[in-house]
Design a protein around this motif. Structure first.
Motif, PDB file in Angstrom:
ATOM      1  N   VAL A  61      33.889  52.911  43.039  1.00 38.40           N
ATOM      2  CA  VAL A  61      35.213  53.484  42.648  1.00 38.40           C
ATOM      3  C   VAL A  61      36.227  52.932  43.314  1.00 38.40           C
ATOM      4  O   VAL A  61      36.244  52.772  44.422  1.00 38.40           O
ATOM      5  CB  VAL A  61      35.194  55.145  42.652  1.00 38.40           C
ATOM      6  CG1 VAL A  61      36.428  55.521  41.886  1.00 38.40           C
ATOM      7  CG2 VAL A  61      33.898  55.823  42.454  1.00 38.40           C
ATOM      8  N   PHE A  62      37.067  52.195  42.337  1.00 39.80           N
ATOM      9  CA  PHE A  62      38.409  51.713  42.976  1.00 39.80           C
ATOM     10  C   PHE A  62      39.457  52.577  42.938  1.00 39.80           C
ATOM     11  O   PHE A  62      39.668  53.009  41.780  1.00 39.80           O
ATOM     12  CB  PHE A  62      38.860  50.191  42.292  1.00 39.80           C
ATOM     13  CG  PHE A  62      37.590  49.222  42.601  1.00 39.80           C
ATOM     14  CD1 PHE A  62      37.509  48.676  43.732  1.00 39.80           C
ATOM     15  CD2 PHE A  62      37.141  48.520  41.466  1.00 39.80           C
ATOM     16  CE1 PHE A  62      36.584  47.852  44.252  1.00 39.80           C
ATOM     17  CE2 PHE A  62      36.079  47.645  41.855  1.00 39.80           C
ATOM     18  CZ  PHE A  62      35.700  47.078  43.087  1.00 39.80           C
ATOM     19  N   PRO A  63      40.135  52.782  43.926  1.00 41.81           N
ATOM     20  CA  PRO A  63      41.361  53.686  43.595  1.00 41.81           C
ATOM     21  C   PRO A  63      42.291  53.178  42.935  1.00 41.81           C
ATOM     22  O   PRO A  63      42.634  52.067  42.940  1.00 41.81           O
ATOM     23  CB  PRO A  63      41.789  53.826  45.222  1.00 41.81           C
ATOM     24  CG  PRO A  63      41.264  52.770  45.916  1.00 41.81           C
ATOM     25  CD  PRO A  63      39.982  52.479  45.290  1.00 41.81           C
ATOM     26  N   LEU A  64      42.861  54.204  42.069  1.00 43.88           N
ATOM     27  CA  LEU A  64      43.924  53.744  41.075  1.00 43.88           C
ATOM     28  C   LEU A  64      45.384  53.285  41.935  1.00 43.88           C
ATOM     29  O   LEU A  64      45.675  54.283  42.776  1.00 43.88           O
ATOM     30  CB  LEU A  64      44.218  54.475  39.758  1.00 43.88           C
ATOM     31  CG  LEU A  64      42.913  54.325  38.993  1.00 43.88           C
ATOM     32  CD1 LEU A  64      43.213  55.518  37.794  1.00 43.88           C
ATOM     33  CD2 LEU A  64      42.948  52.860  38.507  1.00 43.88           C
ATOM     34  N   ARG A  65      45.797  52.524  41.649  1.00 45.19           N
ATOM     35  CA  ARG A  65      47.326  52.241  42.160  1.00 45.19           C
ATOM     36  C   ARG A  65      48.270  53.249  41.341  1.00 45.19           C
ATOM     37  O   ARG A  65      47.999  53.896  40.486  1.00 45.19           O
ATOM     38  CB  ARG A  65      47.902  50.877  41.884  1.00 45.19           C
ATOM     39  CG  ARG A  65      47.216  50.032  42.500  1.00 45.19           C
ATOM     40  CD  ARG A  65      47.612  48.722  42.841  1.00 45.19           C
ATOM     41  NE  ARG A  65      46.897  47.860  43.538  1.00 45.19           N
ATOM     42  CZ  ARG A  65      47.685  46.693  44.166  1.00 45.19           C
ATOM     43  NH1 ARG A  65      48.523  46.324  43.866  1.00 45.19           N
ATOM     44  NH2 ARG A  65      46.740  45.738  44.861  1.00 45.19           N
ATOM     45  N   GLY A  66      49.755  53.509  41.801  1.00 44.40           N
ATOM     46  CA  GLY A  66      50.592  53.879  41.428  1.00 44.40           C
ATOM     47  C   GLY A  66      50.512  55.364  41.875  1.00 44.40           C
ATOM     48  O   GLY A  66      49.952  55.717  42.921  1.00 44.40           O
ATOM     49  N   PRO A  67      51.455  56.257  41.346  1.00 43.89           N
ATOM     50  CA  PRO A  67      51.726  57.637  41.965  1.00 43.89           C
ATOM     51  C   PRO A  67      50.460  58.482  41.978  1.00 43.89           C
ATOM     52  O   PRO A  67      49.468  58.592  41.179  1.00 43.89           O
ATOM     53  CB  PRO A  67      52.595  58.318  41.097  1.00 43.89           C
ATOM     54  CG  PRO A  67      52.642  57.626  39.751  1.00 43.89           C
ATOM     55  CD  PRO A  67      52.142  56.158  40.215  1.00 43.89           C
TER      56      PRO A  67
END
Lengths: 328, 582, 391
Positions: free
Chosen positions: B310-316
């Motif tokens: 799982v790649f953490p999503l960028r952004g808020p």
């Protein structure tokens, strides 16, 4: 989308200004002794004694007996309402001294800004599109020269040429007849008759690097596939260059404003000193030499805040220009 | 050159609209002139597709650009004629100035072009609509509103959903396939009589490629266009071509009708090209039969259990449990001792991420990988540290996709191959040198190359150096991440054959990650098909490639073009309808 | 080269081997196949004519700075009360002997300050006498680098009481040539020392940010952004003003260098960080990790060699910034102070219009600055172009 972007950018200014204010405050505090020791020394110089009671009262008034954080708080909350402290050099509030010089400073900077970016754009485009032609080499040569010549040297050379060949002193901002007169159109015209030298001197160095940036970026973009696509559509060469690669090469050209605005402020200090302009730069130098730290600190704070203006201009233009920034 | 007979035949078979004769386009450089196109003759017929095929550097792309006089500087047409025969008469494009009004009137109106990179071939800061409307208004006097209506209609024609909305979108909001459709819509905006397509599907997945080829075919029928299709893929040629032009080193080596070329190639180069493609259509001859191998291979050497990345999503950041992009989702399989396991999938399927987990570049977010060292049970790879991890990395090695990026340009080949031996304290001094020479020889390179730097080698040779580095530590497992996809077809099978021989000799197990079904069929014993991070089907290579069970695999396999023009099958392919397919 | 190639793969003779015979041979027969990074860079750099010119000029400038005492005709602080604003003189090399023949020896016309009786303007008029000069003659004594005593100069007047002014004299009658040559030392040195400070800061911080990433990267990147958006000269001025006036010249010099270097490190940190970031994910670095190379080896053997050339280029481009900074600070009176001699200090004397109208040759140090900055920029541009010879 656009609005949220601006609000985010504006909010980022707050921590920035906070850190800047700490830096400036530290600089004010850096010289040995405080405002009052300098004041006392000054008074003693002019043989005006000052009694201990007055000194104590002033110490309390300026909060000099408090801890540094408290002093910082006093200073920064003063700034927020326009109280920049006292300038003993001028014997009036620092703000009123600054206020009298601020407008001309802004005029000089904004005029130079418009000049530098406005001139660099077409020249940069020309230089990239006509790569390795005589015109390009000429531009590159003067670009390098402009880059290598410090502002003050150029200003001196201009002054020298003025006296040597025209017999006029080209410094200052107003002809004698307008000095101290109320503002009028004639006075504005007179102002620009003098100011163009400052704009030229100040603008040259920045102009040179801007042209280089624009040229390099446009050269990169000119070889991109979308240019070929536009060509394959049957667009005229100049039209397609202006619509596509130039438009995209504008991005770094615009975002550099945030970095070059401070350079502009820096350059303005030196140039104004040489050309004898009544702007904030010479005032700051004078106050630093006289250790009038409240005044110097106030000016420094204003100059640093001005860079925020540069960042904002660049952010707004960038967001208007590039949808990718908005959608980010 | 093969003149008269072939050309007369072409003329006889239809209406020639573009006639290129003895075209020469040269690039004057500092030291020498590069003859990129050197006496090329070919004809395009109305309503027909002419494929120009060749390997990289053959001059096929420059030929295409010469037709529109948009060759990049300093390239220039120095000879020959390009006769465009439209209703209005004949024009020789080769004589027009590249900036003249006359050539501009031809570009986009009579002859339109689409390009390889759908991402960079459209302006990122203008809407799709803006760019299409501009094309229309360049050549026709219509109002903006009329042009806009036409643009929406064009977008509908190229099967872009919700064209009214799409017209105001930017390219970065589109997928690769969608961008290429928009590109085609733009090219068609003025009903051109000739469409030049420069590798338009090379950057796309096979299923997307099949759809774009379908679309081009149907549009060709509707508009009666001549299409000049530049490609390096003989499968695509077999699928769509009417006529074929084979190019090499700036010259045409053979032209002809498609069936003739495939059935009866006359030039040695064409023959070799076809052979290397056909070779990859079946299991490698030097491999033992699949059934025999499968029966032998039983005990696992690597066990993958419920691995997710799982790649953490960028952004808020949002509240709640950590969510992110699941590149690999709950994947389990065994790699058996001595086998070659293929992992195929399209871009974004998670196959590369899985490969990186196997090679211990990444740690799995969930699940584990067990390495059965010499029959005994090892630890879970994700948790390995220190000496255990070093040991794992000695046993499981990797060959990367990009033969240019994976070799340190500042070290000699000898130093590069010696690096793992040094780091693991295997050899030093003379023994090290001899071992390096021995390794280079094993991958078919003379010992003398040891003192050279990687930049002196071609792609195939570099990949051999990478293989030498991988086998230097006598590993049990080698992970090949698209190890042959950056190579020309003819080199591809050579590198694969090398791997097969090494496997026999060194008792290796391979995990072979690829998007190319042909390569997998050639090289692998078993195949796993990945899609959106999951394995949808797994089985013996022959079964997965010839008789797929899962609908996605069916769609994937049937979208692969085969180098046989007599059995065109792509239009009969299975379609796997699912949200998110371009 | 006839090499025996793997005979077990006969099909391999196609294309794949085309380059194995040797690297692409160059016109002069150099073999790029076995050329290291530095050789390739040098070959690429050498083709850049402006950069080669820049390199030559920079080397000459530093030689001048190194041997200033010997090259300058006079002690920079010695003055001639009668020589204020003396204009530059030309050296004549050919002289007439008493017998009327020609001989080679350097000389200048001797001058005298005369006042025009009508306009009352003072000018230097040639007296008709010649001041003879001598190569490697004895003159003002000095200690080279504060170590080696000497009194030989490249060019001195034969008569030690006479003076000559190739670049004119300043207000006090000090030789501008000697002063400009001596000024080179501090000005050029400040560039090098300042860059050394910046380099340490920039590589450390940039490397940390690039290699570690995460919050370290965020903090460092934000700091760089902050420093970049501050107007440098006002900040320098404020910092320099905070230095106690009582400090010795050396201490002041050190701190001014420190202040000046505050500008250079940000750019270096940015370059190093960006390169580290992209290198970290490059396949060949990942391959080194998978080869079980220890972290130290990954950084120093695999990553740093790809960085050094870029760092050298950035450093070269940072030097002129430092030199300009010192010049501006000293010019404004807050940098180095007399008796220290730097180009900035010298230019301060050209600050008012009257001086430069009387003696335009006071610009000489300014010309030196421009030449230096130009040379460094050309050199840096060339280095940057050559920094990655693999494209």
């Amino acid at each position: 989308m656009l609005l949220r972007y601006f609000i985010r950018r504006l909010l980022w200014m707050i921590p920035f200004l906070f850190v800047v204010s700490i830096v400036v405050f530290a600089l004010i505090q850096a010289p040995p002794g405080d405002f009052l020791t300098t004041y006392v020394a000054k008074m003693a110089e002019s043989n005006e004694g000052i009694d201990q009671a007055t000194l104590e009262r002033m110490r309390e008034q300026y909060g000099l007996d408090r801890s540094l954080p408290v002093q910082y708080w006093k200073w920064i909350s003063g700034l927020a309402v326009g109280d920049f402290g006292q300038s003993f050099e001028w014997n009036q509030s620092a703000w009123s001294v600054i206020k009298s010089r601020l407008p001309l400073t802004l005029v000089l900077m904004l005029s130079t800004f418009i000049f530098a970016w406005g001139v660099a754009l077409p020249i940069g485009i020309y230089s990239a599109v006509r790569k390795y032609t005589v015109g390009d080499y000429v531009v590159t040569f003067f670009g390098f020269l402009g880059l290598a010549t410090p502002n003050f040297l150029l200003a001196l050379v201009v002054l020298y040429l003025g006296v040597r060949f025209f017999g006029v002193h080209m410094g200052g901002l107003f002809s004698d007849e307008y000095e101290g007169e109320p503002w009028s159109l004639a006075k504005v015209i007179d102002l620009y008759k003098h100011l163009w030298i400052g704009i030229l001197v100040l603008g040259t160095a920045i102009l040179a690097s801007l042209i280089r940036i624009m040229r390099a970026n446009l050269l990169d973009e000119l070889s991109k596939p979308y240019v070929t696509t536009a060509r394959a559509k049957g667009m005229a060469e100049w039209k397609l260059i202006l619509k596509y690669p130039v438009r995209i090469a504008l991005n770094p050209f615009i975002s550099i404003i945030g970095i070059y605005f401070p350079a502009l402020i820096s350059g303005a200090v030196v140039t104004a000193v040489v050309l004898g302009y009544p702007t904030l730069g010479p005032l700051m130098l004078q106050s630093l030499l006289a250790q009038d730290m409240h005044l110097a600190g106030g000016i420094l704070m204003i100059m640093c805040s001005l860079t925020v203006v540069g960042m904002l201009i660049s952010d707004i233009l960038l967001a208007l220009l590039d949808p990718r920034v908005r959608y980010d | 050159m093969l003149k008269t007979s072939v050309e007369d035949k072409v003329d006889a078979r239809g209406d020639v609209i573009l006639d290129i004769r003895d075209l020469a386009t040269h690039f004057p450089m500092r030291n020498a002139t590069v003859h990129a196109v050197d006496g090329v003759s070919l004809k395009l017929r109305r309503g027909k597709t002419t494929c120009v095929v060749g390997e990289s550097g053959s001059g096929k792309s420059v030929t295409a650009r010469s037709v529109l006089q948009i060759v990049d500087a300093p390239g220039r047409i120095v000879g020959g004629t390009i006769a465009l025969r439209t209703g209005g008469g004949e024009v020789d494009i080769a004589t027009l100035h590249p900036r003249s009004r006359a050539i501009r009137a031809i570009r986009g109106r009579d002859i339109a072009m689409i390009f390889q990179e759908p991402m960079s071939s459209l302006s990122p800061v203008h809407t799709i609509g803006n760019q299409i409307i501009e094309s229309i208004r360049l050549h026709e006097k219509v109002t903006k509103a009329e042009a806009r209506a036409r643009a929406i209609e064009l977008l509908a024609q190229v099967e872009i959903r919700e064209p009214e909305k799409a017209i105001d979108q930017y390219t970065f909001e589109f997928s690769g396939g969608m961008r290429q459709r928009a590109m085609i819509a733009m090219a068609l905006s003025c009903n051109p009589q000739v469409l030049i397509a420069d590798e338009p599907t090379t950057a796309l997945d096979v299923t997307t490629q099949a759809e774009i080829l379908d679309l081009m075919r149907s549009l060709q029928e509707k508009h009666d266009m001549a299409i000049m299709f530049i490609t390096h893929d003989m499968g695509v040629v077999a699928e769509i071509a009417d006529d074929v032009v084979v190019m090499r080193h700036g010259k045409v080596v053979e032209t002809g009708e498609v069936n003739e070329i495939f059935a009866n190639p006359r030039h040695a180069y064409t023959r070799r090209l076809l052979e290397s493609v056909v070779k990859l259509e079946q299991r490698a001859e030097i491999k033992r039969p699949e059934a025999e191998v499968l029966a032998e291979q039983t005990d696992p050497i690597l066990s993958v259990k419920n691995v997710s990345v799982v790649f953490p999503l960028r952004g808020p950041k949002r509240k709640g449990p950590a969510r992110g992009f699941r590149a690999v989702n709950d994947v389990s399989f065994d790699l058996r001792r001595g086998e070659s396991l293929g992992i195929v999938g399209e871009s974004g399927s998670g196959k590369t991420t899985l490969g990186r987990v196997l090679a211990s570049v990444l740690s799995p977010s969930e699940g584990g990988i067990r390495f059965h060292e010499n029959g005994g049970a090892g630890g879970d790879v994700g948790q390995l540290e220190g000496e255990a991890l070093r040991n794992y990395r000695r046993q499981v090695r990797m060959v990367f996709q990009d033969p240019h990026g994976s070799l340190n340009p500042r070290m000699t080949v000898g130093q590069i191959v010696a690096e793992p031996l040094l780091n693991n304290g295997i050899a030093r001094g003379d023994a090290l040198r001899d071992r390096v020479y021995d390794l280079l020889e094993q991958v078919g390179l003379p010992a003398a190359v040891a003192e050279r730097y990687p930049h002196a080698f071609s792609g195939g040779q570099r990949q051999r150096i990478c293989i030498a580095r991988a086998i230097a530590l006598e590993p049990r497992v080698v992970i090949c991440d698209e190890a042959t996809s950056a190579l020309d077809v003819s080199i591809r099978s050579q590198v694969l054959d090398l791997l097969i021989r090494l496997q026999e000799r060194l008792d290796l197990s391979f995990v072979f990650i690829a998007h190319d079904i042909g390569v997998v069929r050639y090289f692998c014993d078993r195949v796993a098909v990945m899609r959106k991070g999951e394995i949808v089907e797994m089985g013996p290579a022959s079964q997965v490639c010839d008789n797929p069970q899962h609908p996605y695999t069916k769609a994937l396999i049937s979208a692969v073009p085969h180098p046989d023009p007599t059995a065109r099958s792509m239009h009969l392919r299975h379609r796997y309808e699912d949200a998110g397919v371009s | 080269m006839t090499e025996h190639l793997h005979d077990d793969t006969p099909a391999d003779t196609d294309g794949d081997e085309s380059m194995l015979a040797d690297g692409p041979p160059l016109a002069d027969g150099r073999n790029t196949a076995v050329a290291s990074q530095w050789q390739l860079m040098w070959w690429k750099f050498r083709r850049h004519r402006l950069a080669m010119a820049g390199l030559t000029v920079v080397v000459i400038l530093y030689l001048i700075a190194a041997f200033a005492e010997f090259l300058a005709p006079f002690d920079p602080n010695s003055y001639d009360r009668k020589g204020g604003f003396h204009p530059p003189q030309a050296v004549h090399l050919i002289d007439r002997t008493e017998e009327g023949g020609l001989t080679i020896r350097p000389w200048v016309w001797e001058t005298e300050l005369t006042r025009d009786p009508r306009t009352l303007v003072s000018t230097y008029q040639a007296t008709g006498e010649k001041t003879y000069l001598r190569w490697f003659g004895e003159g003002d004594s000095y200690e080279l680098w504060g170590l080696i005593p000497g009194n030989r100069h490249l060019l001195t007047p034969v008569d030690p009481d006479k003076r000559f002014y190739l670049l004119g004299a300043d207000r006090l009658g000090r030789d501008m040539l000697s002063r400009t040559i001596h000024g080179a030392r501090l000005s050029l040195l400040i560039g090098l020392i300042g860059v050394a400070f910046s380099l340490v800061l920039g590589i450390t911080l940039g490397g940390l940010a690039g290699y570690l990433g995460g919050w370290v990267d965020t903090v460092i990147s934000r700091s760089v952004e902050l420093v970049l958006s501050l107007p440098t000269i006002p900040i320098w001025l404020a910092l320099a003003a905070a230095l106690p006036a009582t400090w010795s010249t050396e201490t002041r010099y050190f701190f001014i260098t420190l202040i000046v270097s505050l500008v250079g490190w940000t750019e270096l940190a940015r370059v190093v960080r960006g390169r580290f970031m992209s290198l970290k994910n490059d396949d060949f670095v990942v391959a080194a990790v998978l080869d079980n190379a220890p972290q130290r080896r990954v950084i120093f053997r695999h990553m740093l060699p790809s960085l050094t050339s870029h760092i050298i280029a950035s450093v070269t481009l940072a030097v002129p910034l430092m030199i300009l900074a010192e010049t501006s600070l000293s010019f404004l009176g807050l940098g180095l102070m007399p008796p220290a001699i730097s180009w900035g200090v010298l230019l301060k004397e050209a600050q008012d219009v009257r001086s430069i109208v009387l003696g335009p040759w006071l610009f000489a140090p300014g010309v030196a600055v421009v030449i230096t900055v130009l040379a460094f920029n050309f050199l840096g541009d060339g280095l940057r172009d050559a920094a990655d010879p693999y494209n």
